[in-house]
Design a protein around this motif. Structure first.
Motif, PDB file in Angstrom:
ATOM      1  N   LYS A  17       0.895  -1.275   0.123  1.00 35.38           N
ATOM      2  CA  LYS A  17       0.108   0.047  -0.083  1.00 35.38           C
ATOM      3  C   LYS A  17       0.824   1.170   0.125  1.00 35.38           C
ATOM      4  CE  LYS A  17      -0.584  -0.183   5.098  1.00 35.38           C
ATOM      5  NZ  LYS A  17      -1.669  -0.199   5.999  1.00 35.38           N
ATOM      6  N   ASN A  18       1.982   1.099   0.524  1.00 35.36           N
ATOM      7  CA  ASN A  18       2.726   2.226   0.397  1.00 35.36           C
ATOM      8  C   ASN A  18       4.361   1.686   0.220  1.00 35.36           C
ATOM      9  OD1 ASN A  18       3.965   1.946   3.049  1.00 35.36           O
ATOM     10  ND2 ASN A  18       2.135   3.096   3.997  1.00 35.36           N
ATOM     11  N   ALA A  19       5.320   2.880   0.103  1.00 36.83           N
ATOM     12  CA  ALA A  19       6.539   2.580  -0.106  1.00 36.83           C
ATOM     13  C   ALA A  19       7.345   1.967   1.385  1.00 36.83           C
ATOM     14  CB  ALA A  19       7.509   3.594  -0.450  1.00 36.83           C
ATOM     15  N   ILE A  20       7.005   2.131   2.390  1.00 34.92           N
ATOM     16  CA  ILE A  20       7.698   1.534   3.475  1.00 34.92           C
ATOM     17  C   ILE A  20       7.262  -0.034   3.520  1.00 34.92           C
ATOM     18  CG2 ILE A  20       7.642   1.301   5.868  1.00 34.92           C
ATOM     19  CD1 ILE A  20       7.454   4.447   5.958  1.00 34.92           C
ATOM     20  N   PHE A  21       6.005  -0.250   3.084  1.00 37.67           N
ATOM     21  CA  PHE A  21       5.644  -1.604   3.533  1.00 37.67           C
ATOM     22  C   PHE A  21       6.146  -2.467   2.062  1.00 37.67           C
ATOM     23  CE2 PHE A  21       2.581  -0.006   6.267  1.00 37.67           C
ATOM     24  CZ  PHE A  21       2.644  -1.063   7.340  1.00 37.67           C
ATOM     25  N   THR A  22       6.341  -1.934   1.163  1.00 42.20           N
ATOM     26  CA  THR A  22       6.838  -2.413  -0.147  1.00 42.20           C
ATOM     27  C   THR A  22       8.364  -2.847   0.107  1.00 42.20           C
ATOM     28  OG1 THR A  22       5.431  -1.263  -1.553  1.00 42.20           O
ATOM     29  CG2 THR A  22       7.593  -2.336  -2.590  1.00 42.20           C
ATOM     30  N   VAL A  23       9.122  -1.898   0.817  1.00 44.22           N
ATOM     31  CA  VAL A  23      10.475  -2.061   1.147  1.00 44.22           C
ATOM     32  C   VAL A  23      10.491  -3.179   2.321  1.00 44.22           C
ATOM     33  CG1 VAL A  23      12.744  -1.413   2.319  1.00 44.22           C
ATOM     34  CG2 VAL A  23      11.628   0.208   0.818  1.00 44.22           C
ATOM     35  N   LEU A  24       9.744  -3.348   3.154  1.00 44.41           N
ATOM     36  CA  LEU A  24       9.680  -4.515   3.952  1.00 44.41           C
ATOM     37  C   LEU A  24       9.382  -5.902   3.238  1.00 44.41           C
ATOM     38  CD1 LEU A  24       7.893  -2.772   7.208  1.00 44.41           C
ATOM     39  CD2 LEU A  24      10.217  -3.491   6.878  1.00 44.41           C
ATOM     40  N   SER A  25       8.379  -5.644   2.556  1.00 39.65           N
ATOM     41  CA  SER A  25       8.261  -7.016   1.628  1.00 39.65           C
ATOM     42  C   SER A  25       9.479  -7.404   0.918  1.00 39.65           C
ATOM     43  CB  SER A  25       7.056  -6.663   0.721  1.00 39.65           C
ATOM     44  OG  SER A  25       6.948  -7.920  -0.221  1.00 39.65           O
ATOM     45  N   PHE A  26      10.208  -6.426   0.322  1.00 39.81           N
ATOM     46  CA  PHE A  26      11.273  -6.760  -0.421  1.00 39.81           C
ATOM     47  C   PHE A  26      12.382  -7.326   0.496  1.00 39.81           C
ATOM     48  CE2 PHE A  26      15.367  -5.550  -2.590  1.00 39.81           C
ATOM     49  CZ  PHE A  26      15.104  -6.022  -3.703  1.00 39.81           C
ATOM     50  N   ILE A  27      12.466  -6.918   1.836  1.00 42.29           N
ATOM     51  CA  ILE A  27      13.571  -7.344   2.536  1.00 42.29           C
ATOM     52  C   ILE A  27      13.261  -8.657   3.348  1.00 42.29           C
ATOM     53  CG2 ILE A  27      14.881  -5.239   2.701  1.00 42.29           C
ATOM     54  CD1 ILE A  27      13.725  -5.072   5.474  1.00 42.29           C
ATOM     55  N   ASN A  28      12.027  -9.113   3.237  1.00 41.56           N
ATOM     56  CA  ASN A  28      11.368 -10.156   3.799  1.00 41.56           C
ATOM     57  C   ASN A  28      11.794 -11.378   3.408  1.00 41.56           C
ATOM     58  OD1 ASN A  28      10.000 -11.829   5.934  1.00 41.56           O
ATOM     59  ND2 ASN A  28       7.988 -11.391   4.771  1.00 41.56           N
ATOM     60  N   THR A  29      12.863 -11.793   3.691  1.00 41.24           N
ATOM     61  CA  THR A  29      13.564 -13.176   3.088  1.00 41.24           C
ATOM     62  C   THR A  29      13.202 -14.610   4.060  1.00 41.24           C
ATOM     63  OG1 THR A  29      15.793 -12.734   3.745  1.00 41.24           O
ATOM     64  CG2 THR A  29      15.055 -11.973   1.610  1.00 41.24           C
ATOM     65  N   THR A  30      13.210 -15.608   3.625  1.00 39.10           N
ATOM     66  CA  THR A  30      13.165 -16.669   4.275  1.00 39.10           C
ATOM     67  C   THR A  30      14.482 -17.115   5.159  1.00 39.10           C
ATOM     68  OG1 THR A  30      11.839 -17.655   2.691  1.00 39.10           O
ATOM     69  CG2 THR A  30      12.542 -19.070   4.404  1.00 39.10           C
ATOM     70  N   LYS A  31      14.252 -17.180   6.701  1.00 37.43           N
ATOM     71  CA  LYS A  31      15.301 -17.350   7.475  1.00 37.43           C
ATOM     72  C   LYS A  31      15.524 -18.834   7.795  1.00 37.43           C
ATOM     73  CE  LYS A  31      16.922 -16.133  12.098  1.00 37.43           C
ATOM     74  NZ  LYS A  31      16.573 -15.262  13.247  1.00 37.43           N
ATOM     75  N   TYR A  32      14.237 -19.651   8.095  1.00 37.18           N
ATOM     76  CA  TYR A  32      14.360 -21.137   8.102  1.00 37.18           C
ATOM     77  C   TYR A  32      13.690 -21.783   6.982  1.00 37.18           C
ATOM     78  CZ  TYR A  32      16.109 -19.812  12.700  1.00 37.18           C
ATOM     79  OH  TYR A  32      16.845 -19.307  13.834  1.00 37.18           O
ATOM     80  N   PRO A  33      14.427 -22.970   6.381  1.00 37.13           N
ATOM     81  CA  PRO A  33      15.764 -22.906   6.200  1.00 37.13           C
ATOM     82  C   PRO A  33      16.419 -21.510   5.418  1.00 37.13           C
ATOM     83  CG  PRO A  33      14.627 -24.257   4.436  1.00 37.13           C
ATOM     84  CD  PRO A  33      13.443 -23.339   5.464  1.00 37.13           C
ATOM     85  N   PRO A  34      17.615 -21.167   5.762  1.00 43.09           N
ATOM     86  CA  PRO A  34      18.025 -20.042   5.265  1.00 43.09           C
ATOM     87  C   PRO A  34      18.185 -20.013   3.737  1.00 43.09           C
ATOM     88  CG  PRO A  34      19.876 -21.052   6.800  1.00 43.09           C
ATOM     89  CD  PRO A  34      18.405 -22.051   6.538  1.00 43.09           C
ATOM     90  N   SER A  35      17.589 -18.888   3.233  1.00 48.93           N
ATOM     91  CA  SER A  35      17.468 -18.860   1.630  1.00 48.93           C
ATOM     92  C   SER A  35      18.998 -18.142   1.374  1.00 48.93           C
ATOM     93  CB  SER A  35      16.460 -18.060   1.253  1.00 48.93           C
ATOM     94  OG  SER A  35      16.346 -16.761   1.681  1.00 48.93           O
ATOM     95  N   LEU A  36      19.217 -18.338   0.149  1.00 47.75           N
ATOM     96  CA  LEU A  36      20.465 -17.677  -0.619  1.00 47.75           C
ATOM     97  C   LEU A  36      20.418 -16.177  -0.317  1.00 47.75           C
ATOM     98  CD1 LEU A  36      23.149 -17.547  -1.986  1.00 47.75           C
ATOM     99  CD2 LEU A  36      21.754 -17.387  -3.994  1.00 47.75           C
ATOM    100  N   LEU A  37      19.171 -15.501  -0.470  1.00 47.76           N
ATOM    101  CA  LEU A  37      19.090 -14.140  -0.287  1.00 47.76           C
ATOM    102  C   LEU A  37      19.186 -13.798   1.103  1.00 47.76           C
ATOM    103  CD1 LEU A  37      16.461 -13.329  -3.021  1.00 47.76           C
ATOM    104  CD2 LEU A  37      18.726 -12.865  -3.085  1.00 47.76           C
TER     105      LEU A  37
END
Length: 156
Positions: A17-37
């Motif tokens: 809905k806004n830039a802040i939440f888009t950035v949070l979606s962008f950096i929300n990567t999978t921790k378990y199991p650890p993804s490459l990103l």
């Protein structure tokens, strides 16, 4: 890699809905199991910080971190009882439940007691106090390791 969203993480990012939440979606990567990103996002800044600390190692900040680097296992072993002690003291001081801190961790996180935990500011201040309390002990032990050559000291 994250921008093209084809490889490196099973969870896709999306516009929000806004830039802040888009950035949070962008950096929300999978921790378990650890993804490459996830590994790239955590190890990349850690390696950059290591290079930065190498530049700072001549000053007081650098000497502070070098002290912990000389006794890593010693610090690691002491930080657990220190953190637990600080947690017990804070819970007791603020009238929060303390008994659960001495129970087996198996199953305790499924039904944590009501009213436990603290605000992030208290957690960070506790972390800073814990590191500051361990610094003199680690500095002393680094001196012991520098003066003596016992074989077992190399493991701590």
């Amino acid at each position: 890699m994250r921008a093209i969203d084809r490889y490196g993480d099973p969870a896709k990012w999306s516009r929000q809905k806004n830039a802040i939440f888009t950035v949070l979606s962008f950096i929300n990567t999978t921790k378990y199991p650890p993804s490459l990103l996830f590994l790239l996002m955590t190890l990349g800044p850690a390696i950059a910080a290591l290079a930065w600390f190498e530049v700072l190692n001549r000053g007081a900040i650098g000497r502070f971190f070098i002290t912990f680097g000389r006794v890593p296992l010693f610090f690691y072993l002491l930080q657990w009882p220190t953190a637990h002690g600080i947690s017990v003291l804070l819970h007791w001081t603020f009238g929060k439940p303390v008994a659960w801190l001495f129970m087996s961790p198996i199953g305790i996180f499924e039904n944590p007691p009501k009213g436990n935990g603290f605000d992030w500011r208290v957690v960070y201040m506790s972390w800073i106090v814990g590191v500051a309390r361990l610094y003199p002990v680690c500095k002393w032990f680094a001196g012991v390791k520098a003066r003596r050559r016992d074989w077992w000291l190399s493991y701590l």
